[in-house]
Design a protein around this motif. Structure first.
Motif, PDB file in Angstrom:
ATOM      1  N   VAL A 239      14.235 -18.532  48.767  1.00 37.13           N
ATOM      2  CA  VAL A 239      13.760 -18.663  47.386  1.00 37.13           C
ATOM      3  C   VAL A 239      12.264 -18.995  47.384  1.00 37.13           C
ATOM      4  N   ARG A 240      11.869 -19.929  48.227  1.00 38.08           N
ATOM      5  CA  ARG A 240      10.456 -20.336  48.248  1.00 38.08           C
ATOM      6  C   ARG A 240       9.579 -19.183  48.720  1.00 38.08           C
ATOM      7  N   ILE A 241      10.044 -18.441  49.712  1.00 36.40           N
ATOM      8  CA  ILE A 241       9.166 -17.390  50.260  1.00 36.40           C
ATOM      9  C   ILE A 241       9.070 -16.213  49.290  1.00 36.40           C
ATOM     10  N   VAL A 242      10.176 -15.870  48.646  1.00 33.37           N
ATOM     11  CA  VAL A 242      10.110 -14.786  47.644  1.00 33.37           C
ATOM     12  C   VAL A 242       9.240 -15.245  46.475  1.00 33.37           C
ATOM     13  N   GLY A 243       9.455 -16.486  46.043  1.00 32.22           N
ATOM     14  CA  GLY A 243       8.672 -17.025  44.931  1.00 32.22           C
ATOM     15  C   GLY A 243       7.187 -17.116  45.264  1.00 32.22           C
ATOM     16  N   SER A 244       6.883 -17.260  46.550  1.00 32.49           N
ATOM     17  CA  SER A 244       5.466 -17.419  46.938  1.00 32.49           C
ATOM     18  C   SER A 244       4.665 -16.144  46.688  1.00 32.49           C
ATOM     19  N   SER A 245       5.363 -15.020  46.492  1.00 34.55           N
ATOM     20  CA  SER A 245       4.645 -13.779  46.139  1.00 34.55           C
ATOM     21  C   SER A 245       4.477 -13.685  44.620  1.00 34.55           C
ATOM     22  N   HIS A 246       4.911 -14.724  43.902  1.00 36.22           N
ATOM     23  CA  HIS A 246       4.894 -14.794  42.432  1.00 36.22           C
ATOM     24  C   HIS A 246       5.802 -13.734  41.820  1.00 36.22           C
ATOM     25  N   ALA A 247       6.921 -13.459  42.510  1.00 35.62           N
ATOM     26  CA  ALA A 247       7.866 -12.457  42.019  1.00 35.62           C
ATOM     27  C   ALA A 247       8.626 -12.940  40.783  1.00 35.62           C
ATOM     28  N   GLY A 248       8.573 -14.223  40.471  1.00 34.19           N
ATOM     29  CA  GLY A 248       9.327 -14.725  39.306  1.00 34.19           C
ATOM     30  C   GLY A 248      10.556 -15.498  39.754  1.00 34.19           C
ATOM     31  N   LEU A 249      11.073 -16.312  38.841  1.00 33.10           N
ATOM     32  CA  LEU A 249      12.187 -17.198  39.207  1.00 33.10           C
ATOM     33  C   LEU A 249      13.493 -16.429  39.452  1.00 33.10           C
ATOM     34  N   GLY A 256      17.882 -15.737  47.021  1.00 29.14           N
ATOM     35  CA  GLY A 256      18.549 -16.912  47.580  1.00 29.14           C
ATOM     36  C   GLY A 256      20.059 -16.697  47.649  1.00 29.14           C
ATOM     37  N   ILE A 257      20.602 -16.067  46.616  1.00 29.28           N
ATOM     38  CA  ILE A 257      22.058 -15.812  46.602  1.00 29.28           C
ATOM     39  C   ILE A 257      22.432 -14.904  47.779  1.00 29.28           C
ATOM     40  N   LEU A 387      26.360 -21.760  42.376  1.00 29.49           N
ATOM     41  CA  LEU A 387      26.254 -22.457  41.085  1.00 29.49           C
ATOM     42  C   LEU A 387      25.760 -23.887  41.305  1.00 29.49           C
ATOM     43  N   GLY A 388      26.290 -24.539  42.323  1.00 32.33           N
ATOM     44  CA  GLY A 388      25.845 -25.895  42.633  1.00 32.33           C
ATOM     45  C   GLY A 388      24.414 -25.919  43.130  1.00 32.33           C
ATOM     46  N   ARG A 389      24.032 -24.923  43.930  1.00 35.51           N
ATOM     47  CA  ARG A 389      22.707 -24.914  44.564  1.00 35.51           C
ATOM     48  C   ARG A 389      21.594 -24.510  43.586  1.00 35.51           C
ATOM     49  N   LEU A 390      21.987 -23.946  42.429  1.00 32.67           N
ATOM     50  CA  LEU A 390      20.971 -23.449  41.492  1.00 32.67           C
ATOM     51  C   LEU A 390      19.860 -24.467  41.185  1.00 32.67           C
ATOM     52  N   PRO A 391      20.189 -25.732  40.805  1.00 32.32           N
ATOM     53  CA  PRO A 391      19.096 -26.660  40.505  1.00 32.32           C
ATOM     54  C   PRO A 391      18.186 -26.936  41.703  1.00 32.32           C
ATOM     55  N   GLY A 392      18.766 -26.936  42.891  1.00 34.26           N
ATOM     56  CA  GLY A 392      17.954 -27.146  44.094  1.00 34.26           C
ATOM     57  C   GLY A 392      16.982 -25.985  44.288  1.00 34.26           C
ATOM     58  N   TRP A 393      17.481 -24.776  44.149  1.00 30.81           N
ATOM     59  CA  TRP A 393      16.595 -23.609  44.286  1.00 30.81           C
ATOM     60  C   TRP A 393      15.471 -23.684  43.248  1.00 30.81           C
ATOM     61  N   ILE A 394      15.859 -24.043  42.007  1.00 32.41           N
ATOM     62  CA  ILE A 394      14.851 -24.118  40.942  1.00 32.41           C
ATOM     63  C   ILE A 394      13.806 -25.182  41.287  1.00 32.41           C
ATOM     64  N   ALA A 395      14.297 -26.363  41.712  1.00 35.31           N
ATOM     65  CA  ALA A 395      13.381 -27.470  42.021  1.00 35.31           C
ATOM     66  C   ALA A 395      12.409 -27.070  43.133  1.00 35.31           C
ATOM     67  N   GLN A 396      12.924 -26.396  44.149  1.00 37.24           N
ATOM     68  CA  GLN A 396      12.084 -26.017  45.298  1.00 37.24           C
ATOM     69  C   GLN A 396      11.084 -24.940  44.884  1.00 37.24           C
TER      70      GLN A 396
END
Ligand code: CMC
Length: 428
Positions: A239-249, A256-257, A387-396
């Motif tokens: 999630v962090r590496i994909v997000g680092s390209s500014h691909a969007g949440l 991540g899924i 579903l449980g990991r969603l907030p963690g992915w968002i936070a990171q």
């Protein structure tokens, strides 16, 4: 301790600063290495010794079996908090006041409608499609229906994208399961809490009013909390590496899924139950399967055992084991695979192979038994993890964007052919 590390490469010595975390872990900051050493890089397949970022979200000490979200112990959070509170804590850094939690929940509730055309995408999947593939695709598809969430330039954009995904993701999760079961696609209710809505959407039958079973609600809350974050694991790093390209949440979460799906990661919860069922069908001979797990010629691994970071009990597994006993008793469910799981655990804990390698039950070992007792099909177990990991992915993801981390782009050591001239096809 000295504040620097020295690296001798050939005849040259390079000095690097040490970074210390708030729990006193130490890292050698090699950011400058390649620049000052004429191209020397470090290599660490699987990132076994490499910190990818500094993070203030989750602390875990694998030797001592400690896990904390934002400083709060997982044991206390699982006992006293609910999932939405924990989601707020992970994403925004502190436990919410009642007012903050209520605003967060209301903003999420305003975003629980999913574009009706998503149903056409769901219909296009074969009925036996794996729910993780469906969920990952649908999450990515959300971007097309919510184009405003793509370019995130401000904290306000970020917040809007966060409440959108928190609202729509449980709908996708529930619809993925309903498609699997051939049930009509439904919605939650603005009168219900976050986890209650998850339950209503997943379990409601078209011909009866749905009543929340408090045992199932408490167990689900606990399971979701236990899965909510786990620092830089495979899916979170994705999630962090994909997000680092500014691909969007949404695309970052979708990636991540996909990472979570694998049996060495979140897919282990499905693999555990299938393994336990296979052992049961084979007469319940746990010793035979322990032998297979230890045999280096046999690809079989004891699923739900071992962890990259925990070299002690996974604290989540301890809580889930107790919860499995409670939930099955409360629901009056007798599941013989629970006894097989306990038998395997007992044998592994006294077996030299497992003891020497510090292999203990992990979060996935007992969770599937609870999910099944709740009436969730085995193919959905990893979806519940997501579903449980969603907030963690968002936070990171949020932390990575707020810290303006650079695009993730590792180096490599090339081991292929040296330059060679092209050979025309008729001369090969
Ligand atoms: N059964 C049998 N042997 C194992 C197991 C296992 N479950 N796990 C590790 N080993 C052995 C492995 O063969 C190796 O032995 P040797 O030193 O003789 O080569 C040694 O233990 C170290 O294993 P590793 O694969 O180098 O360790 P790792 O840190 O790369 O992998 C793991 C960690 C979780 C991928 C691995 O333990 C595993 O495959 N476990 C089963 C799958 C599982 O339960 N995954 C869920 C992890 S927790 C939740 C999550 O992350 O989603």
């Amino acid at each position: 301790m000295s504040e620097i590390a020295k690296l001798l490469v050939g005849d040259n010595t390079y000095e690097f600063p040490l970074i210390q975390g708030t729990e006193n872990e130490t890292a050698i900051d090699i950011k400058a290495l390649r620049g000052i050493s004429e191209g020397v890089v470090t290599i660490d397949p699987g990132f076994k010794n490499t910190g990818s970022c500094q993070s203030a979200i989750t602390f875990l000490d694998g030797e001592k079996g400690i896990l904390r979200y934002r400083g709060y112990s997982i044991e206390e959070l699982a006992e006293k908090a609910d999932f939405l509170e924990v989601a707020y804590l992970l994403i925004f850094g502190d436990l919410p006041t009642e007012e903050q939690l209520s605003k967060f929940h209301n903003d999420i509730l305003e975003n629980t409608i999913v574009d009706d055309d998503i149903k056409k995408i769901i219909d296009a999947f074969p009925k036996n499609a794996h729910p993780m593939g469906v969920l990952s695709s649908l999450t990515s598809a959300l971007t097309a229906f919510n184009p405003s969430s793509v370019n995130i330039d401000s904290e306000e954009d970020m917040y809007n994208a966060i409440v959108k995904i928190m609202g729509k993701f449980p709908v996708l999760v529930a619809w993925t399961m309903r498609k699997l079961k051939g049930l009509p696609l439904n919605y939650g209710s603005k009168k219900l809490g976050y986890v209650e809505n998850v339950m209503k959407m997943m379990f409601e039958k078209p011909n009866e009013d749905y009543e929340i079973n408090p045992i199932v609600k408490n167990a689900l809350d606990k399971l979701l909390i236990l899965h909510a974050d786990h620092e830089q694991n495979c899916s979170t790093s994705t999630v962090r590496i994909v997000g680092s390209s500014h691909a969007g949440l949404f695309p970052s979460i979708s990636a991540g899924i996909s990472a979570l799906w694998g049996p060495l990661h979140g897919g282990a919860n499905q693999a555990v139950l299938e393994m336990l069922e296979a052992i049961k069908a084979d007469g319940g001979d746990t010793k035979k399967y322990m032998g297979k797990a230890k045999d280096k010629e046999d690809p079989f691994r004891l699923m739900g055992f071992g962890h990259r970071v925990y070299k002690n009990f996974d604290p989540r597994a301890k809580i889930i084991k107790v919860a499995a006993d409670e939930v099955l008793t409360d629901l009056g469910v007798q599941d013989p695979v629970l006894d097989i799981a306990k038998g395997l655990e007992q044998e592994a804990l006294k077996d030299d192979y497992f003891v020497k390698r510090k292999l203990y039950p992990n979060v996935d070992f007992y969770s599937g038994i609870i999910y099944r007792a709740m009436g969730i099909p085995v193919e959905m177990f990893t979806v519940m993890f997501a579903l449980g990991r969603l907030p963690g992915w968002i936070a990171q993801w949020r932390e990575m964007r707020l810290r303006k981390e650079p695009i993730g782009r590792p180096r490599q050591i090339y081991t292929g052919a040296n330059h060679r001239p092209f050979v025309n096809i008729n001369e090969r």
